[in-house]
Design a protein around this motif. Sequence first.
Motif, PDB file in Angstrom:
ATOM      1  N   VAL A  23       0.994  -1.216  -0.024  1.00  0.00           N
ATOM      2  CA  VAL A  23      -0.046   0.025   0.007  1.00  0.00           C
ATOM      3  C   VAL A  23       0.750   1.361  -0.047  1.00  0.00           C
ATOM      4  N   LEU A  24       0.621   2.109  -1.025  1.00  0.00           N
ATOM      5  CA  LEU A  24       1.514   3.407  -0.892  1.00  0.00           C
ATOM      6  C   LEU A  24       1.402   4.227   0.127  1.00  0.00           C
ATOM      7  N   LEU A  25       2.333   4.747   0.647  1.00  0.00           N
ATOM      8  CA  LEU A  25       2.026   5.598   2.023  1.00  0.00           C
ATOM      9  C   LEU A  25       0.961   6.714   1.633  1.00  0.00           C
ATOM     10  N   ALA A  26      -0.110   6.754   2.344  1.00  0.00           N
ATOM     11  CA  ALA A  26      -1.216   7.726   1.874  1.00  0.00           C
ATOM     12  C   ALA A  26      -0.868   9.174   2.354  1.00  0.00           C
ATOM     13  N   PRO A  27      -1.272  10.216   1.481  1.00  0.00           N
ATOM     14  CA  PRO A  27      -1.135  11.589   1.812  1.00  0.00           C
ATOM     15  C   PRO A  27      -1.522  11.824   3.385  1.00  0.00           C
ATOM     16  N   HIS A  58      14.686   9.669   1.330  1.00  0.00           N
ATOM     17  CA  HIS A  58      14.185  10.038   0.097  1.00  0.00           C
ATOM     18  C   HIS A  58      13.781   8.790  -0.859  1.00  0.00           C
ATOM     19  N   ALA A  59      12.780   8.596  -1.568  1.00  0.00           N
ATOM     20  CA  ALA A  59      12.784   7.321  -2.352  1.00  0.00           C
ATOM     21  C   ALA A  59      11.730   7.605  -3.477  1.00  0.00           C
ATOM     22  N   THR A  60      12.140   6.889  -4.677  1.00  0.00           N
ATOM     23  CA  THR A  60      11.459   6.763  -5.758  1.00  0.00           C
ATOM     24  C   THR A  60      10.175   6.180  -5.330  1.00  0.00           C
ATOM     25  N   TYR A  61       9.888   5.039  -4.562  1.00  0.00           N
ATOM     26  CA  TYR A  61       8.594   4.617  -4.203  1.00  0.00           C
ATOM     27  C   TYR A  61       8.653   4.249  -2.823  1.00  0.00           C
ATOM     28  N   VAL A  62       7.599   4.685  -2.118  1.00  0.00           N
ATOM     29  CA  VAL A  62       7.551   4.344  -0.650  1.00  0.00           C
ATOM     30  C   VAL A  62       6.436   3.332  -0.593  1.00  0.00           C
ATOM     31  N   ALA A  63       6.405   2.235   0.157  1.00  0.00           N
ATOM     32  CA  ALA A  63       5.401   1.582   0.499  1.00  0.00           C
ATOM     33  C   ALA A  63       5.111   1.282   1.836  1.00  0.00           C
ATOM     34  N   ASP A  64       4.151   1.210   2.386  1.00  0.00           N
ATOM     35  CA  ASP A  64       3.563   1.181   3.952  1.00  0.00           C
ATOM     36  C   ASP A  64       3.449  -0.470   4.050  1.00  0.00           C
TER      37      ASP A  64
END
Length: 203
Positions: A18-22, A195-201
């Motif tokens: 799940v991409l880290l939500a705003p 810093h990351a191109t993709y962040v996953a929770d």
Amino acid sequence: MTSRRTFLAQLAGAAPLVLLAPACGARLTRRTPGQERATQLLIVGGSLGGCAAALAACEAGLQVILTEETDWIGGQLTAQAVPPDENQWIESHGGTRRYQALRQAMRDAIRARPTLNARARSNPTLNPGNGWVSRVCVEPTVALAVLEAQLAPHVASGRLTILRRHVAIAADVDGARVRSVVVRDLETGREQLLHATYVADAT
């Protein structure tokens, strides 16, 4: 550079991401350059899914940082001593190759014990804990050792960095995109901006 489409396709089936939500966002304060680090994939949470994602990404050639609030990676399988919830046909189908390799490695670790009797050692479907939720119920320390061993080559190569005892405290978001996450070392109180191109929770 791996494209987003290719990267997500490579991780498909390996772990629910799940991409880290705003909604997790918070305004970041300025930090010194020595407290910043960049990577291609940042996985927040060393759960079983987080470990699977890290393994898949490293095998795909990505640079990965995995953070975990506790001393143990593996989530419920290790720190909470909860066996994986499996379907009744898991011995023949219904699991990924990577998951089957994890199961086999846990069985092999138990079989290597000299106290195990010959009958149990020769059982191809050995279930050490005789649990019904999983066909491979093992002690948390066994599961942890296997996970550590699977990730160890990527740690040794420098492709994977595991930040244990680090908790996410803020995220810098731009619309639906997470650009960076601040983590705090629970031992020292030191903060890092990742810093990351993709962040996953994967908490």
